[in-house]
Design a protein around this motif. Sequence first.
Motif, PDB file in Angstrom:
ATOM      1  N   ASP A 128       0.855  -1.193   0.000  1.00 28.55           N
ATOM      2  CA  ASP A 128       0.000   0.000   0.000  1.00 28.55           C
ATOM      3  C   ASP A 128       0.891   1.243   0.000  1.00 28.55           C
ATOM      4  OD1 ASP A 128      -2.165   1.673   0.090  1.00 28.55           O
ATOM      5  OD2 ASP A 128      -2.491   1.461   2.248  1.00 28.55           O
ATOM      6  N   VAL A 129       1.566   1.452  -1.112  1.00 26.63           N
ATOM      7  CA  VAL A 129       2.486   2.579  -1.224  1.00 26.63           C
ATOM      8  C   VAL A 129       1.857   3.625  -2.146  1.00 26.63           C
ATOM      9  CG1 VAL A 129       3.761   1.490  -3.137  1.00 26.63           C
ATOM     10  CG2 VAL A 129       4.859   3.275  -1.753  1.00 26.63           C
ATOM     11  N   SER A 179       7.378  -6.235  -0.012  1.00 23.12           N
ATOM     12  CA  SER A 179       8.171  -5.004   0.053  1.00 23.12           C
ATOM     13  C   SER A 179       9.086  -4.981   1.275  1.00 23.12           C
ATOM     14  CB  SER A 179       7.249  -3.787   0.073  1.00 23.12           C
ATOM     15  OG  SER A 179       6.407  -3.798   1.227  1.00 23.12           O
ATOM     16  N   GLU A 180       8.697  -5.702   2.335  1.00 25.35           N
ATOM     17  CA  GLU A 180       9.539  -5.737   3.532  1.00 25.35           C
ATOM     18  C   GLU A 180      10.851  -6.480   3.291  1.00 25.35           C
ATOM     19  OE1 GLU A 180       7.227  -7.414   6.659  1.00 25.35           O
ATOM     20  OE2 GLU A 180       5.787  -5.743   6.723  1.00 25.35           O
ATOM     21  N   SER A 219       8.859   0.336  -8.129  1.00 25.24           N
ATOM     22  CA  SER A 219       7.765  -0.299  -8.857  1.00 25.24           C
ATOM     23  C   SER A 219       7.043  -1.282  -7.946  1.00 25.24           C
ATOM     24  CB  SER A 219       8.315  -1.023 -10.090  1.00 25.24           C
ATOM     25  OG  SER A 219       7.289  -1.658 -10.806  1.00 25.24           O
ATOM     26  N   SER A 220       5.723  -1.306  -8.042  1.00 29.01           N
ATOM     27  CA  SER A 220       4.916  -2.241  -7.249  1.00 29.01           C
ATOM     28  C   SER A 220       3.754  -2.732  -8.095  1.00 29.01           C
ATOM     29  CB  SER A 220       4.386  -1.554  -5.993  1.00 29.01           C
ATOM     30  OG  SER A 220       3.501  -2.402  -5.289  1.00 29.01           O
ATOM     31  N   SER A 262       2.381 -10.876  -6.186  1.00 31.05           N
ATOM     32  CA  SER A 262       2.878  -9.497  -6.186  1.00 31.05           C
ATOM     33  C   SER A 262       4.364  -9.499  -6.504  1.00 31.05           C
ATOM     34  CB  SER A 262       2.635  -8.845  -4.813  1.00 31.05           C
ATOM     35  OG  SER A 262       3.272  -9.597  -3.781  1.00 31.05           O
ATOM     36  N   ARG A 263       4.849  -8.354  -6.951  1.00 27.75           N
ATOM     37  CA  ARG A 263       6.267  -8.185  -7.274  1.00 27.75           C
ATOM     38  C   ARG A 263       6.607  -6.707  -7.101  1.00 27.75           C
ATOM     39  NH1 ARG A 263       9.807 -11.248 -10.622  1.00 27.75           N
ATOM     40  NH2 ARG A 263      11.561 -10.034 -11.446  1.00 27.75           N
ATOM     41  N   HIS A 264       7.611  -6.439  -6.268  1.00 27.53           N
ATOM     42  CA  HIS A 264       8.009  -5.073  -5.971  1.00 27.53           C
ATOM     43  C   HIS A 264       9.514  -4.926  -6.214  1.00 27.53           C
ATOM     44  CE1 HIS A 264       4.132  -5.245  -4.036  1.00 27.53           C
ATOM     45  NE2 HIS A 264       4.586  -6.148  -3.176  1.00 27.53           N
ATOM     46  N   SER A 265       9.917  -3.734  -6.651  1.00 27.77           N
ATOM     47  CA  SER A 265      11.341  -3.555  -6.939  1.00 27.77           C
ATOM     48  C   SER A 265      11.782  -2.115  -6.701  1.00 27.77           C
ATOM     49  CB  SER A 265      11.656  -3.948  -8.385  1.00 27.77           C
ATOM     50  OG  SER A 265      11.001  -3.094  -9.302  1.00 27.77           O
TER      51      SER A 265
END
Length: 454
Positions: A135-136, A217-218, A168-169, A189-192
Motif C-alpha cells: 500500500d504505497v 516489500s519488507e 515499482s509495485s 505481487s512483485r516489488h522492486s
Amino acid sequence: MSESMISEVPADAPANLPENLERLSELALDEARKNGATQAEVGVSSESGLSVSVRLGDVETIEHNRDKGMSITVYMGQRKGASSTSDFSEGAIAQSVRAACDIARYTEEDDCAGLADAELMATDIPDLDLMHAWDVSAEQAIEIASECESAARDYDEAISNSEGATVSSHSGTSVYANSHGFCANVDSSRHSLSCSVIAGEGDSMQRDYWYSVARNSEDLDSAEAVGQRAAQRTVRRLGARTVTTGTYPVLFSPEMSRSLINALIGAISGGALYRKTSFLLDRKGEQIFAPIVNISESPLLPRELGSSAFDAEGVARRNRNLVSEGVLQDYVLSSYSSRKLGLVTTGNAGGVRNVIVQPGENSPQDMLKQMDRGFLVTEMMGSGANLTTGDYSRGAAGFWVENGEIVHPVEEVTVAGNLLDMFQRIEALGNDVDKQGNIHTGSVLVGSMTVAGG
C-alpha cells in the motif's frame, strides 16, 4: 509535478477478484463447447500497479496501470485455434471464442496437439505465499526513489550524473481453466527498487546499477543500500582498460552466472530437442558438467519469485533434479514437446521455476585466490550462445585478477568458448548466491576460456 505526468487508472476496470475471473473463464469454456470444440483452455488475468522514476532529484514519471486480458485456445480434434481479448463483456468473449474456433477449423491437424493429460492436473495446490500487496502511494514511492538516488549521488564525488532511481509495485490475479474441469487462481505481487548512476568526466565515463526485487516489500533492501551499491559498482569501474588476448580462467559473478544456466535450460528444453537444434540432444544420463555441479528445480518454495504450483497447462509442478554430480537427469518439457519426443511432460509449460545451483563453500575472495590470475566478469553484452553447436561468445566487462587480487577494471573484451567444454571445466562454485530472479546461483569459476582483448 504536472498532472500530465500521471497516467490515470481506467475508471471502468473490473475488480481484481478471483471469483470474477473464474466466472469469465467458465463462460469462455461453455462458449467453446457450444461452438463444437472438443477441448479448450482459458487464461484470464488482472493486474494493477504503480511505477515511479526520479532523476537528478526531479520526478520523471508516475505511472498507474491496470491491465487485463484473456487468452483462449480451442481444439477441434487435433486442430488448434487461439485468440485473445481485453474486453471482458460477454459479447466480446463469445466473439473471441468463435474466432478461435474458426481458426481451428482451417488449421492442419497435429497429432501432438491438445491439452495435457487429465490425470496430470494439479489437485493439491499449496499456498506459496506469493501475494503481498504494498500500500504505497505515489508520494511515498517518490520519497523512496529520491532517497535511493541521493544515496548514490552522495556516495563519491566521482559520481557525475544519474540515470535515475525507480520504485515499482505490481500485484494481480491470474486464473487458468480447461475443459478437463481444472480451474485454479494465483494471487501474486512483485516489488522492486533500482538505481543507475554515471561516474567520470568527458570521454572517461562509466555506468552501473543495482536493484532489489521481492514478493514482499519488507524483503527489499533499503533505499540507501541500493543507491550506495549502485554507486560503488560504478566508481570501481573507472580506469577500465582492455587485456591481452589469451586463454585464462574466468570467474562469472552470480548475476552473470545465470547466463550459463539459462543456456543449459534452453538446450534441454523440448522445443530445441524435438527440432534437433540442441548441443545436448540425446545427452540425458551423460556427464555434461564437472562432478561438483548439482542443479535442481524447486517450484514450491514459499515467497520466491519463481514459485508456482502448476504450469501453464495446469500440470502439477514438482521438485526434481536437473543435474546430479554433473550428470544430466532430466529435460524441460511441455505436453506438446513431450509428445513430439515420445516422453511425458515435466510440468514445464511456460518454463522452469526456481532453478537452484547448489552452492559451494567458497566465498568470492576464496574464488579469486583459487583463480589466481584471470578475468572476473561482472557485465556481459549480446546474446552470443549458439544452442545448436554450443559455441559461446559475448562482450564482457569486469576486473583483472593477479595473485588472487583485483588489480584493475576491464572493458571492451570478449569471452568465448564452447558451452559443453565450459560446463565440464567448472572448478568452483561460490556461496554468494543471488536469489533475485528465477535462477539462484553463486559465482562460477570456469578453468579456461578465450578472453579476446586489444
